[in-house]
Design a protein around this motif. Sequence first.
Motif, PDB file in Angstrom:
ATOM      1  N   ASN A 179      13.481   0.699   2.233  1.00  0.00           N
ATOM      2  CA  ASN A 179      12.730  -0.059   2.857  1.00  0.00           C
ATOM      3  C   ASN A 179      11.185   0.332   2.777  1.00  0.00           C
ATOM      4  OD1 ASN A 179      14.418  -2.020   3.513  1.00  0.00           O
ATOM      5  ND2 ASN A 179      14.774  -1.210   5.733  1.00  0.00           N
ATOM      6  N   GLU A 180      11.023   1.597   2.793  1.00  0.00           N
ATOM      7  CA  GLU A 180       9.834   2.355   2.914  1.00  0.00           C
ATOM      8  C   GLU A 180       9.144   2.695   1.627  1.00  0.00           C
ATOM      9  OE1 GLU A 180      10.108   5.777   5.824  1.00  0.00           O
ATOM     10  OE2 GLU A 180      10.807   4.458   7.408  1.00  0.00           O
ATOM     11  N   LYS A 181      10.058   3.121   0.941  1.00  0.00           N
ATOM     12  CA  LYS A 181       9.506   3.361  -0.705  1.00  0.00           C
ATOM     13  C   LYS A 181      10.123   2.571  -1.906  1.00  0.00           C
ATOM     14  CE  LYS A 181       9.485   8.396   0.941  1.00  0.00           C
ATOM     15  NZ  LYS A 181       9.947   9.789   0.604  1.00  0.00           N
ATOM     16  N   ILE A 225       6.066   7.203  -4.064  1.00  0.00           N
ATOM     17  CA  ILE A 225       6.788   7.464  -4.884  1.00  0.00           C
ATOM     18  C   ILE A 225       6.204   7.048  -6.319  1.00  0.00           C
ATOM     19  CG2 ILE A 225       9.021   7.490  -3.819  1.00  0.00           C
ATOM     20  CD1 ILE A 225       9.492   4.817  -5.301  1.00  0.00           C
ATOM     21  N   ALA A 226       6.680   8.228  -7.305  1.00  0.00           N
ATOM     22  CA  ALA A 226       5.814   7.961  -8.728  1.00  0.00           C
ATOM     23  C   ALA A 226       6.951   6.822  -9.452  1.00  0.00           C
ATOM     24  CB  ALA A 226       5.966   9.058  -9.316  1.00  0.00           C
ATOM     25  N   LEU A 247       0.925  -1.200   0.171  1.00  0.00           N
ATOM     26  CA  LEU A 247      -0.058   0.034   0.021  1.00  0.00           C
ATOM     27  C   LEU A 247       0.864   1.308   0.035  1.00  0.00           C
ATOM     28  CD1 LEU A 247      -2.528  -1.030   2.529  1.00  0.00           C
ATOM     29  CD2 LEU A 247      -2.899  -0.815   0.086  1.00  0.00           C
ATOM     30  N   ALA A 248       1.988   1.107   0.462  1.00  0.00           N
ATOM     31  CA  ALA A 248       2.967   2.323   0.567  1.00  0.00           C
ATOM     32  C   ALA A 248       3.555   2.680  -0.897  1.00  0.00           C
ATOM     33  CB  ALA A 248       4.079   1.938   1.464  1.00  0.00           C
ATOM     34  N   PRO A 277       8.476  -1.399  -1.479  1.00  0.00           N
ATOM     35  CA  PRO A 277       6.997  -1.359  -1.798  1.00  0.00           C
ATOM     36  C   PRO A 277       6.597  -0.915  -3.035  1.00  0.00           C
ATOM     37  CG  PRO A 277       7.560  -0.432   0.371  1.00  0.00           C
ATOM     38  CD  PRO A 277       8.799  -0.385  -0.101  1.00  0.00           C
ATOM     39  N   ALA A 278       7.067  -0.292  -3.571  1.00  0.00           N
ATOM     40  CA  ALA A 278       6.831   0.026  -5.017  1.00  0.00           C
ATOM     41  C   ALA A 278       7.211  -0.702  -6.145  1.00  0.00           C
ATOM     42  CB  ALA A 278       7.410   1.607  -5.417  1.00  0.00           C
ATOM     43  N   PHE A 279       8.097  -1.619  -5.832  1.00  0.00           N
ATOM     44  CA  PHE A 279       8.786  -2.627  -6.728  1.00  0.00           C
ATOM     45  C   PHE A 279       7.785  -3.666  -6.579  1.00  0.00           C
ATOM     46  CE2 PHE A 279      11.149  -6.476  -7.479  1.00  0.00           C
ATOM     47  CZ  PHE A 279      11.443  -6.386  -8.724  1.00  0.00           C
ATOM     48  N   GLU A 280       7.571  -3.918  -5.265  1.00  0.00           N
ATOM     49  CA  GLU A 280       6.634  -5.100  -5.405  1.00  0.00           C
ATOM     50  C   GLU A 280       5.257  -5.061  -5.857  1.00  0.00           C
ATOM     51  OE1 GLU A 280       7.980  -7.441  -1.200  1.00  0.00           O
ATOM     52  OE2 GLU A 280       6.962  -5.733  -1.005  1.00  0.00           O
ATOM     53  N   ALA A 281       4.699  -3.929  -5.679  1.00  0.00           N
ATOM     54  CA  ALA A 281       3.401  -3.504  -6.338  1.00  0.00           C
ATOM     55  C   ALA A 281       3.356  -3.709  -7.677  1.00  0.00           C
ATOM     56  CB  ALA A 281       3.107  -2.004  -5.994  1.00  0.00           C
TER      57      ALA A 281
END
Length: 437
Positions: free
Chosen positions: A58-60, A16-17, A11-12, A63-67
């Motif tokens: 860890n925070e950006k 970032i774009a 969800l995080a 999560p963006a890659f996993e999404a």
Amino acid sequence: MITKWRGASRLAAGLIAVMVLSGCGGGTAAGSGGSGDGASTLRVWFPGNLAEEVSWVNEKLVPAFEAEHKVDVQVEFVDWANLATRLSTAFAGGTAPDVFGHGNAAAAGYAANGRVIALDDYLAKMPASDVADLTFLDQGKVGGKQIIMPLRGFGHLLAYRTDLFQEAGLDPASPPSTWQELRSAADRLVVRDGDTITRSGVIFPADDATSMSQAFGSFLFQAGGTFVDESGTKITWNSEAGKRALGFLADFYNGPKAVSTGLGEATSGAGAQHPLVTGRAAMAVIDEATFKSIYEQAPDVAAKIKLAPPLKDTTAASFGGAGNGLFVSADSRHKDQAWEFIEFMLTPANAKAYVQAVGGIPARTSLAADSELSAQPYIKPYMDAADQFRGNPNIETWTQQREVLAKEIEAVLRGKTSAGEALDRAASEAASLAKHN
């Protein structure tokens, strides 16, 4: 330090774009383990433990890659001092990460030992415009093959205190540009109490033997010299240019006219404790990460510090170039996904965010025009000088040869031996290392 991201952490991703990756589908490149095995875990090791980097990854980033990909990413940050040992143990035990970071100088050794794969087949799938935009790509090649993907660049530039320049009657708008001007300015800026230097006219990277060798590297390049010849097989650091360069550097620290102190003092990333900030040095050759730490910890003093373009004797240059980067392990069963992770880190948005977190020169040339990066005084001067940075040679035995050279350079700077004898001795030992490798 290990962080594993699953499920809700995605969800995080809106933090970032991100750009949709091109050319990173599930096809299998030469030597790939494939990525069509459904959800899997990708293990990634980053060197160091910089808080800003840990937070951003860890925070950006993760999560963006996993999404965007059917993969869970397990990240571990390994201290630089333990990295080589940890990797050796992991390879020997069959537990090496899929992706791991290291300095560019390690590329040839890992390639020669079959620990990593060449990335040319993956690069061939990227748009040509993307490949052309990667600033330090060529510096990640070994034997003509792409072995490491540089994530950022680094460099050493002369920083100086404008208030101390004015105090000494020097023009802050006209910093030294040649060896002679550097020495003249240092002579005017040094402060002594009897025979004791209380303020160095200038200091150079001198945390340890390796950093001292980097200080020598800048003067070597400025004198028109090189560490090795173009073939990478002949040591050239003991040329006349090399001996002149090391002799010039040593004279700052030795003899009755010495103007520099602090050999062995930890100044890399020293922030508010850096001698430039405390007033124990009027000039210092520093890297971009150290300048960033000064801006963050001592902004009032940082406003009085400016950077000069690379110095020259016969050539305007300085030590620098490709910094840390990422490899794909030859043992990885998820090579396609490993490449996707690297490519994702090098999208324009992430390449920008990475240097905002850790400092340095962005991996993409187009980002030199980015208004936010250009506004950062600890980034723009290094971006402007990117073409003038020169680094270590990509040869198999370089890290061992560098250790030999570094010890001799430290001995010279401490006044224990002459420049010529030290460089000749180091060249002979390094040649023997290469011969018996």
